[in-house]
Design a protein around this motif. Structure first.
Motif, short mmCIF file in Angstrom:
data_model
loop_
_atom_site.label_atom_id
_atom_site.label_comp_id
_atom_site.label_asym_id
_atom_site.label_seq_id
_atom_site.Cartn_x
_atom_site.Cartn_y
_atom_site.Cartn_z
N GLY A 267 70.80 88.87 41.12
CA GLY A 267 70.38 89.63 39.96
C GLY A 267 69.01 89.27 39.43
O GLY A 267 68.32 88.38 39.94
N ALA A 268 68.65 89.97 38.35
CA ALA A 268 67.31 89.84 37.78
C ALA A 268 67.02 88.44 37.27
O ALA A 268 65.86 88.04 37.18
CB ALA A 268 67.16 90.84 36.63
N GLY A 269 68.05 87.68 36.95
CA GLY A 269 67.84 86.36 36.35
C GLY A 269 67.41 85.27 37.30
O GLY A 269 67.08 84.17 36.86
N VAL A 270 67.39 85.55 38.62
CA VAL A 270 67.11 84.46 39.56
C VAL A 270 65.95 84.76 40.52
O VAL A 270 65.67 83.95 41.41
CB VAL A 270 68.36 84.10 40.40
CG1 VAL A 270 69.46 83.58 39.49
CG2 VAL A 270 68.84 85.29 41.23
N VAL A 271 65.26 85.88 40.34
CA VAL A 271 64.22 86.26 41.30
C VAL A 271 62.84 86.22 40.63
O VAL A 271 62.59 86.96 39.67
CB VAL A 271 64.49 87.66 41.88
CG1 VAL A 271 63.35 88.08 42.81
CG2 VAL A 271 65.81 87.66 42.64
N PRO A 272 61.94 85.39 41.14
CA PRO A 272 60.57 85.30 40.60
C PRO A 272 59.62 86.25 41.32
O PRO A 272 59.96 86.83 42.36
CB PRO A 272 60.20 83.85 40.90
CG PRO A 272 60.88 83.58 42.22
CD PRO A 272 62.17 84.38 42.19
#
Length: 365
Positions: A267-272
């Motif tokens: 999800g969005a919380g773990v991808v830089p």
């Protein structure tokens, strides 16, 4: 304490040179510290940026933030917007949250990219052992042309009920992003570049993009090259994402593919992500969501922003600090001892930050 242990480990002595992919200078230094523009943005942006500033303070990295408070409420203030642009151009490096739309036809995330010409957005989606997903072993790079295509914002209502929107693809920018993708693959020891397109339908626009990628590929005989139509790519990502290495694509497809890739790994919380121009690098979460409804609740996952800041440290030639911060994040995620709401847990943003700091304490011991 971590701060006293970290100081000698982030010394500039013996560090590697800045990335050869971009040729960007690694930031502006004042008094032994590198000044970085920090734009927390909207929604949960200030909370996850607070995680970064807390971690940097404990690590004692030689970075000083010049904070620009730019949100949807101040975006229409040309003075505030220009101040942010000026700061980024002066410092050459920025850490940025997502800016929410201000309600009119202007989209300031896009204006940022246009003003700074940060033409190459790089999103890396990697599987974490501690995050349960449908697939494992994913490690792909999505490189997105960031300044034209459907995002050119050239549209009008020609007659009532009929809207025309112009998709602009140029040879100059297509060649530029293709070369960036192959240089990135070469520098990071990647084996294959895949051009994502819809040239079977948009024969001129996507056909031009595809032909530019083909032309550039001939200059890199050691890197495999292939092509995929974007709808097939979305299907293949769901079925067999491990087949992809480096992917290069026009603007809209890059948005779709990078968000899909983020969903595959947690999800969005773990991808830089990082966006490069000729003289500027801006680091930000890879999936650009503000999560406005959770603003002020301190429940957002800070990992995407923390990892973005770790890659920023590496860009600043602070490789040891950046590598240790990445390692600490991986340890927290893989141990599953601290999980925020998006990962199926109940940890708060500060609790996740503290868990990362605890791992850093052990790494620096």
């Amino acid at each position: 304490m971590l701060r006293s242990l970290a100081r000698p480990l982030v010394s500039l002595t013996g560090c590697k040179a800045a990335s050869t992919t971009t040729g960007i200078k690694p930031g502006t230094k004042y008094g032994g510290k590198t000044t970085v523009t920090l734009i927390p943005g909207d929604g949960v942006g200030p909370e996850i940026c607070e995680s970064v500033t807390t971690i940097f303070k404990e690590m004692a990295v030689p970075v000083e933030f010049e904070t620009i408070e730019l949100t949807k409420h101040t975006l229409n203030d040309e003075g505030s917007f220009n101040m942010a642009i000026t700061s980024l151009k002066r410092n050459g490096v920025g850490l940025k949250g997502v800016l929410n739309r201000s309600g009119d036809f202007r989209h300031h995330n896009m204006e940022f990219r246009g003003n700074l010409d940060t033409y190459a957005n790089v999103v890396r989606a990697v599987s974490f052992d501690g995050i349960k997903t449908h697939h494992t072993g994913i490690d792909l790079i999505a490189i997105r042309e960031n300044t034209e295509g459907e995002y050119s914002c050239l549209e009008h209502e020609s007659v009532p009920g009929v809207v025309e929107s112009f998709k602009v693809i140029t040879r100059e920018k297509s060649m530029r992003i293709a070369k960036f993708a192959f240089d990135y693959a070469l520098e990071h020891n990647r084996k294959k570049v895949t051009c994502i397109h819809k040239a079977n339908i948009m024969k001129l626009s996507d056909g031009l993009f595809k032909s530019c990628c083909q032309e550039v590929s001939e200059l890199y005989p050691t890197i495999d090259y292939d092509e995929q139509i974007v709808d097939n790519t979305c299907q293949q990502l769901v079925i067999n994402p491990q087949q992809f290495d480096v992917m290069v694509m026009p603007n809209l497809y890059g948005n779709l593919v990078s968000n899909l890739a983020a969903g595959l790994v947690g999800g969005a919380g773990v991808v830089p992500s990082k966006s490069y121009g000729s003289e500027i690098a801006v680091f930000e979460p890879g999936a650009r969501h503000t999560w406005m409804e959770m603003k002020g609740m301190y429940v957002a996952n800070p990992v995407a922003m923390v990892l973005s800041s770790a890659f920023m440290l590496k860009h600043l030639t602070l490789h040891d600090a950046g590598d240790k911060l990445i390692q600490a994040v991986k340890l927290v995620l893989n141990k599953q001892s601290c999980k925020t709401r998006d990962l199926g847990g109940n940890a708060t943003t500060p609790e996740m930050t503290r868990a990362i700091l605890n791992e850093l304490d052990t790494l620096y011991a």
